[in-house]
Design an enzyme around this catalytic site. Structure first.
Site, PDB file in Angstrom:
ATOM      1  N   ARG A  17       0.818  -1.216   0.000  1.00 47.57           N
ATOM      2  CA  ARG A  17       0.000   0.000   0.000  1.00 47.57           C
ATOM      3  C   ARG A  17       0.856   1.273   0.000  1.00 47.57           C
ATOM      4  O   ARG A  17       0.537   2.265   0.652  1.00 47.57           O
ATOM      5  CB  ARG A  17      -0.969   0.007   1.191  1.00 47.57           C
ATOM      6  CG  ARG A  17      -2.169  -0.901   0.971  1.00 47.57           C
ATOM      7  CD  ARG A  17      -3.118  -0.825   2.152  1.00 47.57           C
ATOM      8  NE  ARG A  17      -2.448  -1.243   3.376  1.00 47.57           N
ATOM      9  CZ  ARG A  17      -2.797  -0.832   4.595  1.00 47.57           C
ATOM     10  NH1 ARG A  17      -3.802   0.002   4.747  1.00 47.57           N
ATOM     11  NH2 ARG A  17      -2.145  -1.268   5.651  1.00 47.57           N
ATOM     12  N   GLU A  18       1.959   1.224  -0.768  1.00 44.18           N
ATOM     13  CA  GLU A  18       2.837   2.394  -0.842  1.00 44.18           C
ATOM     14  C   GLU A  18       2.083   3.613  -1.361  1.00 44.18           C
ATOM     15  O   GLU A  18       2.328   4.747  -0.953  1.00 44.18           O
ATOM     16  CB  GLU A  18       4.023   2.110  -1.778  1.00 44.18           C
ATOM     17  CG  GLU A  18       5.055   1.138  -1.236  1.00 44.18           C
ATOM     18  CD  GLU A  18       4.689  -0.323  -1.494  1.00 44.18           C
ATOM     19  OE1 GLU A  18       3.547  -0.603  -1.931  1.00 44.18           O
ATOM     20  OE2 GLU A  18       5.556  -1.187  -1.254  1.00 44.18           O
ATOM     21  N   GLU A 491     -22.105  -0.911  19.407  1.00 47.19           N
ATOM     22  CA  GLU A 491     -21.175  -1.585  18.488  1.00 47.19           C
ATOM     23  C   GLU A 491     -19.695  -1.295  18.740  1.00 47.19           C
ATOM     24  O   GLU A 491     -18.876  -1.388  17.826  1.00 47.19           O
ATOM     25  CB  GLU A 491     -21.536  -1.276  17.026  1.00 47.19           C
ATOM     26  CG  GLU A 491     -22.956  -1.698  16.659  1.00 47.19           C
ATOM     27  CD  GLU A 491     -23.319  -1.431  15.187  1.00 47.19           C
ATOM     28  OE1 GLU A 491     -22.406  -1.390  14.353  1.00 47.19           O
ATOM     29  OE2 GLU A 491     -24.516  -1.301  14.897  1.00 47.19           O
ATOM     30  N   CYS A 523      -8.381   1.624   1.117  1.00 51.92           N
ATOM     31  CA  CYS A 523      -8.333   0.229   0.709  1.00 51.92           C
ATOM     32  C   CYS A 523      -9.152  -0.602   1.684  1.00 51.92           C
ATOM     33  O   CYS A 523      -9.304  -0.235   2.845  1.00 51.92           O
ATOM     34  CB  CYS A 523      -6.893  -0.280   0.719  1.00 51.92           C
ATOM     35  SG  CYS A 523      -5.825   0.625  -0.408  1.00 51.92           S
ATOM     36  N   TRP A 568     -19.640  -7.850   0.566  1.00 51.78           N
ATOM     37  CA  TRP A 568     -18.394  -7.207   0.969  1.00 51.78           C
ATOM     38  C   TRP A 568     -17.309  -8.236   1.305  1.00 51.78           C
ATOM     39  O   TRP A 568     -16.347  -7.947   2.015  1.00 51.78           O
ATOM     40  CB  TRP A 568     -18.667  -6.232   2.128  1.00 51.78           C
ATOM     41  CG  TRP A 568     -19.552  -5.086   1.690  1.00 51.78           C
ATOM     42  CD1 TRP A 568     -19.877  -4.765   0.378  1.00 51.78           C
ATOM     43  CD2 TRP A 568     -20.227  -4.123   2.503  1.00 51.78           C
ATOM     44  NE1 TRP A 568     -20.696  -3.674   0.356  1.00 51.78           N
ATOM     45  CE2 TRP A 568     -20.943  -3.253   1.637  1.00 51.78           C
ATOM     46  CE3 TRP A 568     -20.302  -3.903   3.882  1.00 51.78           C
ATOM     47  CZ2 TRP A 568     -21.716  -2.187   2.108  1.00 51.78           C
ATOM     48  CZ3 TRP A 568     -21.074  -2.831   4.345  1.00 51.78           C
ATOM     49  CH2 TRP A 568     -21.768  -1.987   3.469  1.00 51.78           C
ATOM     50  N   CYS A 650     -28.716   2.079   3.500  1.00 52.87           N
ATOM     51  CA  CYS A 650     -28.152   3.429   3.452  1.00 52.87           C
ATOM     52  C   CYS A 650     -28.317   4.104   2.110  1.00 52.87           C
ATOM     53  O   CYS A 650     -27.335   4.525   1.531  1.00 52.87           O
ATOM     54  CB  CYS A 650     -26.667   3.424   3.713  1.00 52.87           C
ATOM     55  SG  CYS A 650     -26.094   2.354   4.950  1.00 52.87           S
ATOM     56  N   GLU A 672     -31.773   5.967   4.647  1.00 54.36           N
ATOM     57  CA  GLU A 672     -31.188   7.278   4.440  1.00 54.36           C
ATOM     58  C   GLU A 672     -32.185   8.094   3.615  1.00 54.36           C
ATOM     59  O   GLU A 672     -32.804   7.559   2.718  1.00 54.36           O
ATOM     60  CB  GLU A 672     -29.886   7.136   3.661  1.00 54.36           C
ATOM     61  CG  GLU A 672     -29.276   8.471   3.354  1.00 54.36           C
ATOM     62  CD  GLU A 672     -27.965   8.340   2.609  1.00 54.36           C
ATOM     63  OE1 GLU A 672     -27.152   7.506   3.018  1.00 54.36           O
ATOM     64  OE2 GLU A 672     -27.799   9.061   1.636  1.00 54.36           O
ATOM     65  N   HIS A 701     -23.766  12.179   7.806  1.00 51.74           N
ATOM     66  CA  HIS A 701     -22.501  12.333   7.092  1.00 51.74           C
ATOM     67  C   HIS A 701     -21.950  13.744   7.205  1.00 51.74           C
ATOM     68  O   HIS A 701     -20.820  14.001   6.823  1.00 51.74           O
ATOM     69  CB  HIS A 701     -22.672  11.949   5.623  1.00 51.74           C
ATOM     70  CG  HIS A 701     -23.238  10.573   5.468  1.00 51.74           C
ATOM     71  ND1 HIS A 701     -24.589  10.334   5.451  1.00 51.74           N
ATOM     72  CD2 HIS A 701     -22.648   9.364   5.378  1.00 51.74           C
ATOM     73  CE1 HIS A 701     -24.807   9.041   5.339  1.00 51.74           C
ATOM     74  NE2 HIS A 701     -23.643   8.419   5.296  1.00 51.74           N
TER      75      HIS A 701
HETATM   76  N1  GLN Z   1     -25.618  -0.766  12.298  1.00 49.38           N
HETATM   77  C1  GLN Z   1     -24.603  -0.176  11.507  1.00 49.38           C
HETATM   78  C2  GLN Z   1     -24.103   1.096  12.169  1.00 49.38           C
HETATM   79  O1  GLN Z   1     -24.723   1.778  12.802  1.00 49.38           O
HETATM   80  C3  GLN Z   1     -25.085   0.142  10.113  1.00 49.38           C
HETATM   81  C4  GLN Z   1     -23.992   0.641   9.234  1.00 49.38           C
HETATM   82  C5  GLN Z   1     -24.411   0.924   7.823  1.00 49.38           C
HETATM   83  O2  GLN Z   1     -25.557   1.162   7.550  1.00 49.38           O
HETATM   84  N2  GLN Z   1     -23.505   0.885   6.879  1.00 49.38           N
HETATM   85  O3  GLN Z   1     -23.041   1.546  12.063  1.00 49.38           O
HETATM   86 ZN    ZN Z   2     -26.504   3.098   6.937  1.00 51.49          ZN
END
Ligand code: GLN
Ligand code: ZN
Length: 763
Positions: A17-18, A491, A523, A568, A650, A672, A701
């Protein structure tokens, strides 16, 4: 007989990852532009050497980028929006970074260009912006300089550029809405100027990427392809038209009319297209076959590919080229660096460097099959392929049986939503307009340190658990003080919403250095799902149980859904995505059951990747949506009617999938919406979402904290489409990237907004 070989591109992040490290240091003004240039040169030379030393016929040049290759194409063509200043001559490096990030050393801060997903990959590109009076001119010599450097180093160079139609397709019109195709008239001369430069540099072949040829194109765009390519003047350089990520299908008739010297097709995503392409593509032109998968990390079955290639080889002969399916940008760099992976698992994998070697070995098999070295290497390949096919680490009979025993009932709650809602109302006793959050709370440095210290063994498990518990206690206190109705545990124990579950499930492996570029210097290191997925033990229950023990309010359990875990990760290529997702769904189902048993009555299963996993072609959507919906329902349907299932996504452009989202039959969905409320509301005009819904009332955001009244307004707007008894009040995503002061202020305002509405409805 000689065999031409090449790849469509090599990872540009460097073996360690240079690129990331250098570019971030440059942004922090720790290194100079010249030092940055040196790193670029080192990465390029290393990549070219890898390709050359392995024995590829060409090295690919122009695949390097400091941020994104579509952004570079905009720069090459002089497409720089006005807010980045007037540019004469070549575009400066800092202007490029400013376009990408809205800020760069010694530039005026402004709004960055939009970034979006590159087809159905997890790479993101910078969206070109076109005005109705857009002009094009060559405004960069980076590509040409790189060609010179590679040529001087003695390499046979095949430059790569993005084709004119794909480039236009990826861009957005700004100022006024107009047909982007009207820009072609001015764009074509700029491309011709590029080709002229290439000819002057004695370039034999140029790779022209037109991946949109694997999408549903209107007849207008198909016609534009024919018209444009007739007007392109390659000036004696030969054009290799490259397509990837899918089949040409109905675009093949267009492609065969294009005056290019060669065509590349992706046989990894769409092997079935070979027969039709062989039938229709003139055999006196080059046909490059993408047989080594640029999107995964699996060692290729070279026998199987050889069999596939033999007909093509007899028909096309020397005009047949061997290649990767797409750029190797989407795979990690070098498997040799994975010193911690066990030898068996490692023998099943191939990263970019190994994939180049596979292309070379394939070429040797086609031209020199009897050679003993070739034989030995092929035998080793076949041994690994067979070992993986039969390994008990991959195949777990219990999982297979469970998957086979899944009936429609697994995907069904006991009662329909209306009946459940009534029972939940009585059991859970939430007020009107219940308030909640999406799951995560600020991930402070302190939390990161706790996790890191546990990972490196600096603290033991007991200490780790104690410290995480302290954080859980803290967020519970704060949520109670804020007077939220449905609480979360925050979390703190999760570094990433997929990795956390992958590490606790069977069938997942993790690399040390398996980085791939996500965007710019960012990355990701996706988990590898190599085997049948099962859950050895509960994954989240103890944390949530502890959180619930601290409060009389309802706790919401928090899980990542099967589609997102799949999307993912690097996934298995030996069974369908649907099967792998169903295995994950069954493991999650057990977790849901255990959470319910532990007294948790609200459980959220996040599916942020639900929409982004849609196939590129519309005709494939239904198949995907059917299994994706089923997997979510299998994961969520074991619970009693009184238990409330939530999901979260989202994005707000869900108009095209709103029916499928309704079919998930979650009791509540949070979305969202605050950034683009118009798009969300439009979906409701056309389709009445039947269950509970929480369109995010503020944008997490942005650091901006909207006042209560603004949130009330948002909710009032939503109430035009959602009956008041089904409307939830929540932010639009998790809060982990934010700081505590703004989170507390924003949630205070949010709870007040809900209370304001409650008063209005009580009156
Ligand atoms: N439960 C996750 C959080 O709050 C949901 C993340 C996401 O929607 N990408 O971070
Ligand atoms: Zn989200």
């Amino acid at each position: 007989m000689t065999q031409t070989t090449h790849i469509l591109g090599y990872p540009r992040i460097g073996a360690n990852r240079e690129m990331k490290k250098a570019v971030e240091a440059y942004w922090r003004k720790e290194i100079s532009a010249t030092q940055l240039e040196t790193v670029a040169s080192e990465i390029n030379h290393a990549n070219w050497k890898t390709q050359h030393d392995a024995g590829l016929s060409y090295v690919t040049v122009g695949d390097f980028s400091w941020y994104d290759h579509i952004l570079d194409m905009s720069v090459l063509l002089g497409v720089v929006p006005e807010r980045f200043g007037k540019v004469t001559g070549n575009v400066a490096l800092n202007t490029i970074f400013c376009m990408a990030r809205g800020q760069a050393p010694d530039t005026q801060e402004t709004t960055a260009c939009e970034m979006t997903k590159w087809f159905n990959t997890n790479y993101h590109y910078i969206v070109p912006e076109f005005t109705v009076n857009q002009t094009f001119r060559l405004a960069s010599d980076t590509l040409f300089k790189q060609i010179d450097h590679a040529t001087e180093a003695g390499y046979k160079v095949k430059p790569v550029i993005v084709g004119p139609l794909t480039y236009l397709w990826l861009g957005k019109t700004k100022g006024s809405d107009f047909n982007k195709l009207t820009l072609l008239e001015k764009l074509i001369p700029a491309y011709n100027a590029i080709f002229k430069h290439l000819k002057a540099k004695n370039i034999d072949w140029v790779q022209v990427d037109e991946p949109i040829l694997t999408l549903d194109l209107s007849s207008e765009w198909q016609a534009a392809f024919i018209d444009t390519y007739k007007k392109l003047d390659f000036a004696g350089t030969r054009g290799l038209l490259t397509t990837y990520f899918g089949a040409l299908d109905d675009n093949l008739a267009t492609v065969t009319q294009l005056p290019v010297a060669g065509l590349h097709i992706d046989l990894c995503t769409a092997p079935e297209q070979l027969t039709t392409v062989l039938k229709n593509w003139p055999h006196d032109k080059v046909l490059s076959l993408g047989v080594i998968n640029g999107r995964n990390i699996w060692r290729a079955d070279l026998n199987k590919i050889t069999a596939q290639l033999l007909t093509a080889k007899t028909q096309v002969g020397e005009k047949l080229w061997l290649s990767s399916s797409c750029s190797l940008l989407h795979t990690p760099v070098d498997l040799a660096q994975e010193t911690d992976l066990d030898a068996e698992l490692k023998s099943w994998l191939a990263f970019a460097k190994q994939k180049v070697q596979e292309i070379i070995l394939l070429s040797a098999i086609l031209t020199d099959e009897k050679n003993t070295t070739v034989q030995t290497q092929l035998a080793a390949n076949q041994q690994a392929i067979q070992a993986r096919q039969h390994s008990t680490r991959v195949h777990n009979a219990a999982v297979a049986q469970r998957v086979a025993a899944v009936t429609d009932n697994f995907a069904k709650r006991h009662s329909p939503y209306a009946a459940r809602a009534k029972q939940q109302h009585e059991a859970l006793k939430f007020p009107l307009f219940p308030t909640t959050t999406i799951g995560s709370f600020p991930q402070t440095n302190e939390i990161r340190t706790i996790r890191a210290d546990f990972k490196t063994g600096k603290i033991d498990q007991a200490t780790y658990i104690e410290k995480i518990k302290q954080h859980i206690a803290l967020v519970i206190k704060k949520q109670e003080a804020l007077d939220l109705d449905v609480l979360v545990h925050g979390e703190a124990e999760r570094n990433d919403m997929v990795e956390y579950f992958g590490e606790l499930l069977n069938g997942f492996a993790f690399t040390k250095n398996g980085w791939v570029q996500s965007y710019g210097s960012r990355c990701v290191k996706p988990p590898i799902i190599y085997g049948d997925v099962s859950r050895p033990q509960a994954m989240t229950v103890e944390w949530i149980r502890y959180a619930q023990s601290l409060t009389n309010r309802r706790m919401k359990g928090m899980l990542t859904g099967p589609v997102t875990i799949l999307a993912w990760s690097f996934v298995r290529d030996d069974q369908t995505h649907a099967t792998t997702a169903l295995q994950i769904a069954l493991a999650l189902r057990d977790e849901v059951t255990d959470l319910e048993q532990a007294g948790i009555r609200v459980i959220q299963i996040d599916e942020p990747a639900f929409r982004e996993s849609l196939p590129l072609r519309k005709q494939d959507w239904q198949y995907y949506l059917t299994w994706a919906v089923k997997c979510f329902r299998v994961a969520s349907s074991s619970v009693q009617d009184q238990t409330q299932i939530h999901t979260h996504m989202c994005y707000s452009e869900f108009n095209d999938v709103i029916k499928a989202i309704a079919e998930l039959d979650a009791d509540v969905i949070t979305l969202e919406s605050s950034r683009s409320e118009m798009e969300l509301l439009q979906a409701f005009e056309d389709f009445a979402y039947p269950n509970g819904i929480g369109p995010g009332v503020y944008d997490i955001h942005s650091p901006r904290v909207p006042p209560t009244q603004e949130m009330v307004k948002q909710l009032e707007k939503a109430l035009k489409y959602v009956p008041h008894e089904r409307l939830w009040v929540n932010p639009d995503c998790g809060l982990k990237t934010r700081g505590w002061p703004e989170v507390e202020q924003a949630l205070t305002n949010m709870v007040n907004a809900a209370k304001t509405l409650r008063k209005a409805y009580a009156a």
